[in-house]
Design an enzyme around this catalytic site. Structure first.
Site, PDB file in Angstrom:
ATOM      1  N   ASP A   1       0.838  -1.382   0.087  1.00 13.16           N
ATOM      2  CA  ASP A   1       0.079   0.030   0.118  1.00 13.16           C
ATOM      3  C   ASP A   1       0.798   1.520  -0.152  1.00 13.16           C
ATOM      4  O   ASP A   1       0.490   2.070   0.527  1.00 13.16           O
ATOM      5  CB  ASP A   1      -0.877   0.066   1.218  1.00 13.16           C
ATOM      6  CG  ASP A   1      -1.981  -1.225   1.187  1.00 13.16           C
ATOM      7  OD1 ASP A   1      -1.941  -1.948   0.138  1.00 13.16           O
ATOM      8  OD2 ASP A   1      -2.773  -1.221   1.990  1.00 13.16           O
TER       9      ASP A   1
ATOM     10  N   LYS B   1      -6.604  -4.804  -2.927  1.00 12.62           N
ATOM     11  CA  LYS B   1      -7.191  -5.373  -1.814  1.00 12.62           C
ATOM     12  C   LYS B   1      -8.497  -4.568  -1.017  1.00 12.62           C
ATOM     13  O   LYS B   1      -7.976  -3.219  -0.737  1.00 12.62           O
ATOM     14  CB  LYS B   1      -6.348  -6.036  -0.824  1.00 12.62           C
ATOM     15  CG  LYS B   1      -5.373  -4.898  -0.221  1.00 12.62           C
ATOM     16  CD  LYS B   1      -4.430  -5.480   0.713  1.00 12.62           C
ATOM     17  CE  LYS B   1      -3.568  -4.345   1.546  1.00 12.62           C
ATOM     18  NZ  LYS B   1      -4.267  -3.389   2.276  1.00 12.62           N
TER      19      LYS B   1
ATOM     20  N   CYS C   1      -1.958  -2.489   7.881  1.00 16.39           N
ATOM     21  CA  CYS C   1      -1.874  -3.405   6.655  1.00 16.39           C
ATOM     22  C   CYS C   1      -0.689  -4.308   6.643  1.00 16.39           C
ATOM     23  O   CYS C   1      -1.116  -5.444   6.381  1.00 16.39           O
ATOM     24  CB  CYS C   1      -2.205  -2.531   5.435  1.00 16.39           C
ATOM     25  SG  CYS C   1      -3.932  -1.767   5.321  1.00 16.39           S
TER      26      CYS C   1
HETATM   27  N1  TIU Z   1      -2.446   0.416   4.242  1.00 13.36           N
HETATM   28  C1  TIU Z   1      -3.017   0.786   5.519  1.00 13.36           C
HETATM   29  O1  TIU Z   1      -2.267   0.501   6.457  1.00 13.36           O
HETATM   30  N2  TIU Z   1      -4.389   0.998   6.114  1.00 13.36           N
HETATM   31  C2  TIU Z   1      -4.596   1.932   6.775  1.00 13.36           C
HETATM   32  O2  TIU Z   1      -5.863   2.605   6.747  1.00 13.36           O
HETATM   33  N3  TIU Z   1      -3.703   2.380   7.577  1.00 13.36           N
HETATM   34  C3  TIU Z   1      -3.855   3.136   8.782  1.00 13.36           C
HETATM   35  O3  TIU Z   1      -2.906   3.263   9.687  1.00 13.36           O
HETATM   36  N4  TIU Z   1      -4.757   3.834   8.647  1.00 13.36           N
END
Ligand code: TIU
Length: 222
Positions: free
Chosen positions: A24, A129, A162
């Site tokens: 991500d 995802k 994530c």
């Molecule tokens: N990719 C991921 O970690 N999504 C989140 O929403 N992370 C947060 O820390 N908010």
């Protein structure tokens, strides 16, 4: 079989079964106006790891080892976005709302794209995802099985959301997991430190952690 210097002890690496998974590294988490910022976070911390993530990606590419990218995003009709996720918290903008970089966390929007410095190249798998974990409702398991991958090096954001969720999913599916410490970040430094500590506690209950230099040193001899 070699070893990568790691905590809580050396990682028994098998280069022919090893892949990098970059979680991500999207504009939505790293730039003002995106999802991370809409939740009230200081997003500037995320961009600082880009050079370390980049050299890890380049090392894997140079060694001919697979690089897999993930993106947290939803279909434009939001049919894969449960109300429990959309309504969570008190954000300025919710997932699916129109923001300065397009619709928040929606596939195909400018803000949802992977940061240009870390963009996938031809032949690299990109997993879209809808959840925090990369195995839930995706084809990641089949991709790894098809490639014969059994060990995963993790980079990306955020460490305790994530990245850790995906490491736990992978651990339960029988993968050996190694987190690259300088190539992951959180909006909360204390959460990054805690996630690293809990992942490698109890004899690597979720996985190992290692420095980017030590991972690169190992795969340079792959
Ligand atoms: N990719 C991921 O970690 N999504 C989140 O929403 N992370 C947060 O820390 N908010």
């Amino acid at each position: 079989m070699g070893e990568i210097k790691a905590e809580p002890f050396a990682f028994p690496v098998k280069h022919d079964q090893l892949a990098l998974i970059v979680i991500d590294m999207q504009r939505d988490f790293a730039e003002p106006g995106g999802f991370g910022a809409s939740l009230g976070n200081d997003v500037s911390r995320i961009s600082r790891i880009v050079p370390d993530v980049k050299r890890l990606i380049q090392g894997f590419r140079y060694a001919g080892l697979p690089v897999i990218h993930t993106m947290e995003c939803h279909r434009p009709d939001l049919s894969d976005l449960p109300p429990a996720k959309r309504n969570r918290g008190n954000p300025v903008l919710r997932i699916g709302d129109e923001g300065p970089m397009g619709r928040i966390l929606v596939a195909g929007e400018p803000g949802t794209a992977i940061l240009p410095e870390l963009a996938p190249v031809d032949g690299e798998v990109v997993i879209e995802k809808p959840g925090k974990g990369a195995f839930y409702a995706t084809g990641l398991g089949e991709v790894l099985q098809h490639k014969g991958i059994k060990q995963l090096v993790f980079a990306g954001v955020t460490t305790e959301v994530c990245v850790q969720t995906t490491m736990r999913e992978a651990n339960d599916r029988g993968y050996e997991c190694l987190l690259a410490e300088e190539a992951t970040e959180s909006y909360f430094p204390e959460f990054k430190a805690a996630a690293i500590a809990m992942i490698r506690a109890q004899g690597a209950i979720v996985g190992w952690t290692a420095h980017v230099d030590d991972i690169l040193e190992s795969i340079a001899h792959a």
